[in-house]
Design a protein around this motif. Structure first.
Motif, PDB file in Angstrom:
ATOM      1  N   VAL A   2       0.504   5.767   0.141  1.00  0.00           N
ATOM      2  CA  VAL A   2       0.724   4.656   1.131  1.00  0.00           C
ATOM      3  C   VAL A   2      -0.166   5.019   2.413  1.00  0.00           C
ATOM      4  O   VAL A   2       0.112   5.420   3.647  1.00  0.00           O
ATOM      5  CB  VAL A   2       2.339   4.744   1.552  1.00  0.00           C
ATOM      6  N   PRO A   3      -1.348   4.626   2.211  1.00  0.00           N
ATOM      7  CA  PRO A   3      -2.587   5.089   2.993  1.00  0.00           C
ATOM      8  C   PRO A   3      -2.393   4.450   4.735  1.00  0.00           C
ATOM      9  O   PRO A   3      -2.949   4.871   5.504  1.00  0.00           O
ATOM     10  CB  PRO A   3      -3.842   4.736   2.267  1.00  0.00           C
ATOM     11  N   ASP A   4      -1.767   3.396   4.457  1.00  0.00           N
ATOM     12  CA  ASP A   4      -1.603   2.448   5.759  1.00  0.00           C
ATOM     13  C   ASP A   4      -0.450   2.947   6.554  1.00  0.00           C
ATOM     14  O   ASP A   4      -0.169   2.616   7.689  1.00  0.00           O
ATOM     15  CB  ASP A   4      -1.614   1.106   5.511  1.00  0.00           C
ATOM     16  N   ALA A   5       0.424   3.814   6.133  1.00  0.00           N
ATOM     17  CA  ALA A   5       1.636   4.091   6.791  1.00  0.00           C
ATOM     18  C   ALA A   5       1.400   5.348   7.926  1.00  0.00           C
ATOM     19  O   ALA A   5       0.528   6.208   7.228  1.00  0.00           O
ATOM     20  CB  ALA A   5       2.879   4.572   5.711  1.00  0.00           C
ATOM     21  N   ARG A   6       1.998   5.533   9.030  1.00  0.00           N
ATOM     22  CA  ARG A   6       2.004   6.463   9.677  1.00  0.00           C
ATOM     23  C   ARG A   6       3.006   7.748   9.129  1.00  0.00           C
ATOM     24  O   ARG A   6       4.182   7.150   8.981  1.00  0.00           O
ATOM     25  CB  ARG A   6       2.470   5.924  11.102  1.00  0.00           C
ATOM     26  N   ILE A   7       2.672   8.775   9.065  1.00  0.00           N
ATOM     27  CA  ILE A   7       3.236   9.773   8.331  1.00  0.00           C
ATOM     28  C   ILE A   7       3.501  10.976   9.431  1.00  0.00           C
ATOM     29  O   ILE A   7       2.506  11.621   9.835  1.00  0.00           O
ATOM     30  CB  ILE A   7       2.735  10.060   6.993  1.00  0.00           C
ATOM     31  N   LEU A   8       4.992  11.122   9.700  1.00  0.00           N
ATOM     32  CA  LEU A   8       5.446  12.200  10.710  1.00  0.00           C
ATOM     33  C   LEU A   8       6.160  13.338  10.221  1.00  0.00           C
ATOM     34  O   LEU A   8       6.849  13.088   9.324  1.00  0.00           O
ATOM     35  CB  LEU A   8       6.049  11.521  11.738  1.00  0.00           C
TER      36      LEU A   8
END
Length: 474
Positions: free
Chosen positions: A464-470
């Motif tokens: 999911v390259p467009d997701a912000r991953i925290l």
């Protein structure tokens, strides 16, 4: 909207997440106990204290009954929380048993105090069927507090979906909405997701939509063995272990792992030739809690998968067979430990706790770890700082472990079969996200060691390259 994490972000225990829909309203997802190294360095009060504001909490949502997800509920009640506690029907049936045991082990033996806590719990506990939306009542927001052009969520509802981890386990969908129908936000809290193809329960199915996803990562950097492989390995390890008439110890949580092991062992017995050792070996479950939970598993057979239900139609009883013995009282437990130490006949003992940090398994380990004829089989995750991790790490080297303040030399055989974990592995977690039709814009990775979270973050970043991953921390 904001999310505060009160546990399970610097490790795998103490799950507790607070979702604020606005300054006046929040919900709490799980309220679990810290264990192992994650509890070390704090005094008992700090481990158990509720150090966050409970006044805005309009609901406690329980994903499942493992102690690292529910163990702080009595302290939440003591801190003044009086709102509803939502859980699936099976979890609602199991939760009082878990809390009662937790109070007895870690707080008090006073029956009146324990019953008083359970009475309060029962009054606030609300069971919700799977797949049914439940509206949560919230406070109205003063108009003067709503800023122009601000998205201010005013309604929320939740839905439990099967997670396949243990009986009653669920991931939770939470929908926030404004007065405008198109202005909605869907959050998904994974809780603990089950491994694919586990016995008894069906694998979880991904939700249709998740704008924000909070996902566990216990095995975010590992792959489990296939069920057929782990089953063959378990059978082979046990058969080798009992060939010298030794005792096999399997530390296992009372709920989930114990029932899966019984299911597998019944299959070994059923398929074995008439004169096989499997027809004579005794299977001992030394845990009243496990016995109670096994009864609940049988009560909720409607939640079993097709394979398990098929065995019942054949007249088999995968959780209740002839060679199975359950030990109830503490005195009987002590007698069994001594009985097994003096006899020359094989036996399999399943006892809690799963990480060897307490419970009846400790007495068995104290007695049998120095015995070269004994074997210990780990079938679940061992958190850092737990005796289970120490045995797993140092046992194969002929090391030692500290149990109840005593140094115990390890001569017993030590085996690990990771495939029996009730947690999803890396591929399961990736597939869960992959099959979400409307992908999340933000993914928060929790409930894992740092290496596991990092590995999963890299994989999800590719998916999911467009997701912000925290990777939040306390």
């Amino acid at each position: 909207m904001r999310i505060l994490h009160h546990g399970a972000v610097n490790g795998v225990t103490g799950s507790c997440h607070q979702l604020y829909m606005n300054d006046y309203n929040s919900v709490l997802i799980d309220c679990g106990l810290f264990q192992g190294a994650e509890a070390a360095g704090n005094n008992n009060k700090n481990q158990l204290s509720i150090d966050f504001n409970v006044r805005t909490i309009k609901a406690l949502i329980v994903t499942h009954c493992h102690i690292d997800h529910v163990g702080r509920i009595p302290y939440l009640l003591a801190a003044g929380y009086t709102g509803p506690i939502y859980a699936t029907e099976a979890t609602a049936a199991l939760l009082p048993l878990v809390i009662e045991d937790a109070l007895k082990v870690g707080v008090t033996r006073d029956k009146k105090l324990i019953q008083a806590c359970l009475d309060v719990l029962q009054k606030q506990l609300i069971s919700v069927p799977y797949q049914k939306w439940q509206t949560i009542a919230v406070l109205n927001i003063p108009k003067e507090d709503i800023k122009p052009n601000e998205v201010c969520y005013q309604r929320q509802k939740i839905r439990f979906c099967p997670a396949g981890h243990i009986l009653g386990s669920a991931y939770v969908e939470i929908e926030l909405a404004t007065d405008k129908p198109i202005s909605r936000h869907r959050l998904v809290f994974s809780g603990d997701l089950g491994a694919s193809y586990s016995p008894l329960l069906s694998s979880p199915r991904a939700p249709y939509r998740a704008d924000t996803l909070i996902i566990e990562s216990t095995y975010g950097d590992k792959r489990h063995e296939h069920r057929n492989q782990r089953s063959k390995k378990l059978q082979a390890v046990i058969e080798h272990a009992v060939s010298d008439n030794g005792v096999v110890l399997i530390p296992a949580f009372s709920i989930g792992r114990t029932q899966e092991l019984l299911y597998e062992i019944e299959q070994f017995i059923y398929a074995a030739p008439k004169n096989s050792l499997w027809k004579n070996i005794e299977i001992i479950v030394d845990s009243p809690m496990a016995a109670n939970f096994t009864d609940k598993y049988r009560d909720f057979k409607t939640l079993w998968d097709k394979e398990a239900l098929g065995k019942i139609k054949q007249g088999r009883h995968p959780l209740d067979f002839e060679q199975l013995y359950t030990i109830d009282s503490h005195q009987d437990h002590l007698s069994v430990v001594q009985y097994l130490s003096k006899r020359n006949k094989p036996a399999i003992v399943i006892a809690a706790s799963g990480m060897c940090s307490g419970g009846r398994i400790v007495n068995y380990l104290t007695q049998f770890l120095p015995d070269a004829k004994a074997d210990v089989i780990f079938v679940g995750y061992q958190a850092q700082g737990t005796p289970g991790r120490a045995i797993q790490q140092y046992g194969p080297k002929g090391g030692y472990v500290e149990l109840n303040g005593k140094r115990i030399t390890i001569n017993a055989g030590i085996h690990t079969i990771s495939g029996y974990s009730a947690h999803a592995d890396q591929l399961d977690l990736i597939n869960f996200v992959k099959h979400i039709t409307h992908k999340p814009r933000e993914i928060r990775i929790v409930h894992g060691d740092e290496a596991a979270k990092q590995a999963l973050a890299e994989k999800l970043g590719q998916l999911v390259p467009d997701a912000r991953i925290l990777r939040p921390s306390n």
